[in-house]
Structures are given as C-alpha cells and as structure tokens.
Design an enzyme around this catalytic site. Structure first.
Site, PDB file in Angstrom:
ATOM      1  N   CYS A  73     -81.176  82.533   1.647  1.00 31.53           N
ATOM      2  CA  CYS A  73     -80.434  81.410   2.211  1.00 31.53           C
ATOM      3  C   CYS A  73     -78.920  81.580   2.111  1.00 31.53           C
ATOM      4  O   CYS A  73     -78.178  80.822   2.734  1.00 31.53           O
ATOM      5  CB  CYS A  73     -80.861  80.119   1.532  1.00 31.53           C
ATOM      6  N   HIS A  99     -75.963  75.042   2.774  1.00 34.08           N
ATOM      7  CA  HIS A  99     -77.310  75.450   3.148  1.00 34.08           C
ATOM      8  C   HIS A  99     -78.197  74.213   3.208  1.00 34.08           C
ATOM      9  O   HIS A  99     -78.143  73.339   2.345  1.00 34.08           O
ATOM     10  CB  HIS A  99     -77.850  76.449   2.136  1.00 34.08           C
ATOM     11  N   ASN A 141     -85.468  73.649   6.839  1.00 39.47           N
ATOM     12  CA  ASN A 141     -84.796  74.703   6.097  1.00 39.47           C
ATOM     13  C   ASN A 141     -85.059  76.025   6.811  1.00 39.47           C
ATOM     14  O   ASN A 141     -86.179  76.531   6.800  1.00 39.47           O
ATOM     15  CB  ASN A 141     -85.339  74.736   4.665  1.00 39.47           C
TER      16      ASN A 141
END
Length: 334
Positions: free
Chosen positions: A124, A259, A290
């Site tokens: 990420c 993020h 996500n």
C-alpha cells in the site's frame, strides 16, 4: 596510470507531477453481497470501515489492463506521448509473473520502449515509493519523464470467508508522470520499514506450499487491531516528518490524501495531525475500497472530480501497509 575522472549524470533541480490518470474496476460490489460468508452485516462493515461499496474488475480484466488505462490518461494529461517516457515504475503486489516485470510489458503497450522499466513491491506504500524514486531519477538526470503507476487487482487474492481483510479490497489503478519543474513540486520522501511486524499483513502461505503441499491459492490476511494501532499512532508522526521536510505546516496544505485503508484510521490521523477543516481529505474508500498501491492516486482523482482540489494545490500523501512499510511526501497537484 592516472585513473580517469568519471562523468556523473546531473539533472534539473526540481520536479513535479505533470499529469494524473485513473482506472477503477467495472463492477460495483455492495456490502450486502459479501456479508454472508463472513457472518457479518452491512451495518458492521460501515461502522468498522466506513465502506459502502467497493469496485472490482471482471475476470477478463487483469492488473495490467487497469494500469494501461490509467497510464494512458496520465500521459495524455501531461501533454506527452508514450515515446516521451524514459522510465516506467509499476507499484503492484498482484501481478502474477515474477519475471518479466509488469512494467516492461506495460512500457511496450504504451509505446515507451526502450524506457527503463521495473516493478516495486511495497504494497500500500508502493505509489509513494514510486514517487520518491521518480523524483530522484529526474533530479539525477537519469530520466526526464517518469511514469509511476500503482495498480492492483486485489480481488484475485480474496478469501470470501475471511473477516480480517477480504471485504475491504477493491481493484483499480492510478498513474502520474513526474518530470522537470521550474519550482519544487515534490517534497522529500520520508520512508521506512519494520519487518519485525511482517506477519501483521501477509499472504497466507508461499507459492512453494501451493506447489508442494497442495495448500491451494494463497490469499491475504491481516491482524486488524495491530494494524489499526500501528497506522494511527506511528504513521501520523511520519506524516508530520514529511510536512517538516517539505518546509510546510499542517495549516498550509490544501489536501490530505492517505492510503485508503479504513475510514476510522483516516479520521484518527486527521486528529493526530490537527488538520484544519479547510483541508480536503481523500475518502475514496467509501465507494472504491482498499486498492493498495492504487488507492492514493485514485483518491486524488476523486478529489479533483468532486471539485475539492485544483491544480497547484499542496497535498500531503502517505502510504502504509504490508511489510510493514511506509512512505510520505508533500506534492504540488498537477
């Protein structure tokens, strides 16, 4: 014999992001479609994560298809062509080939050959890692225009019965072109890792176990409480270091684009950083999910689309995830 003096490459003093592109999975998946196998509810997912839907790509779409779509848009928005790209950096953990790199295949698709091309495996944080590398390559004179893509097809690694992470994940890609600038457009990258916590977010088992022990397809797991505490209490100080390194304060930025891991993490980081209400905040996770390395550029694109940011605004971006790894920088939006 006298040793000859080597000539070292030198480049421009400053860099900036020249163009942005985005691509999302074509299928919208609401919470209700996922709650059965994890014995949960739409209300539980919303309360724990802030998510209403996530987007996932169909079986016919792979991670390079998403990356190509975002990359073409970024190159066009930068006013360039594929032939103008000197290096391609693809941040991904969901490209199925160890070699050749996805970046090399993508460079060929984009007409960027013979650009340098390599993949980055930083989960990420991969996009912010790529920005840091692109900034350094341009300022060193090694490349003039660098394409950075964060692209993931996370749905390929989902166990629908897993309550720890499966319902969070979406598919997409975001891309930017980094090039020379007359003014500082990318602040210093603050980055690092903590491999002692490598099991906090992990692949369930290795590909060798899949081959030798019949373990089946590996999927993703996370230790939710541990990750939450780490992200909230240790990533806000990293973001503060990025602000200080760039020579700006929290009340001077226009946007905060973290993020997209969890809405509660985002809200806690805002409190830790004491961001004023005037700062636009990336909250793309509510509808997109996500998307790992793709999440920051996708959240940036959404802020543009909704009129919350404009060209020239200052944005603090920070990526963090499996490794555990992290990276942050302040950028001028294209």
């Amino acid at each position: 014999m006298t040793r000859p003096t080597l000539t070292q490459a030198t480049g421009p003093a400053h860099t900036r992001i020249l163009g942005l592109g985005a691509a999302r999975g074509e299928n919208v998946v609401p919470n209700d479609d996922l709650v059965g196998p994890i014995d949960s509810s739409d209300e539980w997912i919303r309360q724990r994560t802030g998510m209403v839907t996530r987007v996932r790509a169909g079986a016919e779409t792979d991670v390079l298809d998403l990356a190509e779509q975002a990359a073409r848009e970024a190159i066009a928005n930068a006013g360039l062509t594929g032939a103008d790209i000197d290096a391609v950096i693809l941040a991904t953990v969901t490209y199925f080939h160890q070699t050749p790199s996805g970046a090399a295949v993508l460079a060929d698709r984009l007409g960027a050959t013979p650009a340098a091309a390599f993949d980055v495996s930083a989960a990420c944080a991969g996009y912010c890692y790529g920005i840091g590398q692109a900034d350094a390559l341009v300022r060193a004179g090694t490349a003039r225009n660098v394409l950075v893509i964060g692209a993931e097809k996370m749905s390929d690694f989902v166990d629908p019965t897993d309550r720890s992470i499966s319902f969070l994940l979406g598919d997409g890609a975001g891309a930017v072109v980094v090039g020379p600038s007359d003014f500082p457009g990318i602040g210093p990258t603050v980055w690092g890792s903590d491999g002692s916590q490598s099991q906090a977010i992990r692949q369930t088992h290795s590909w060798l176990d899949t081959r030798d022990n019949g373990a089946g397809w590996p999927t993703l797991r996370q230790e939710g409480p541990s990750v939450f505490k780490w992200a909230v209490w240790q990533m806000a100080p990293v973001a503060e270091k990025a602000l200080a390194a760039a020579g700006v304060t929290a009340d001077q930025i226009d946007a905060f684009i973290p993020h997209q891991a969890n809405m509660r993490i985002i809200d806690q980081m805002i409190k830790q950083l004491k961001l004023p209400e005037t700062v636009a905040v990336g909250r793309d996770i509510a509808d997109t999910g996500n998307t790992s390395a793709a999440s920051i550029p996708l959240a940036t694109e959404r802020l543009y689309r909704e009129g919350q940011v404009k060209s020239g605004d200052l944005a603090l971006q920070i990526g963090f995830g499996a490794g555990l790894v992290y990276a942050a920088q302040v950028v001028v939006l294209p």
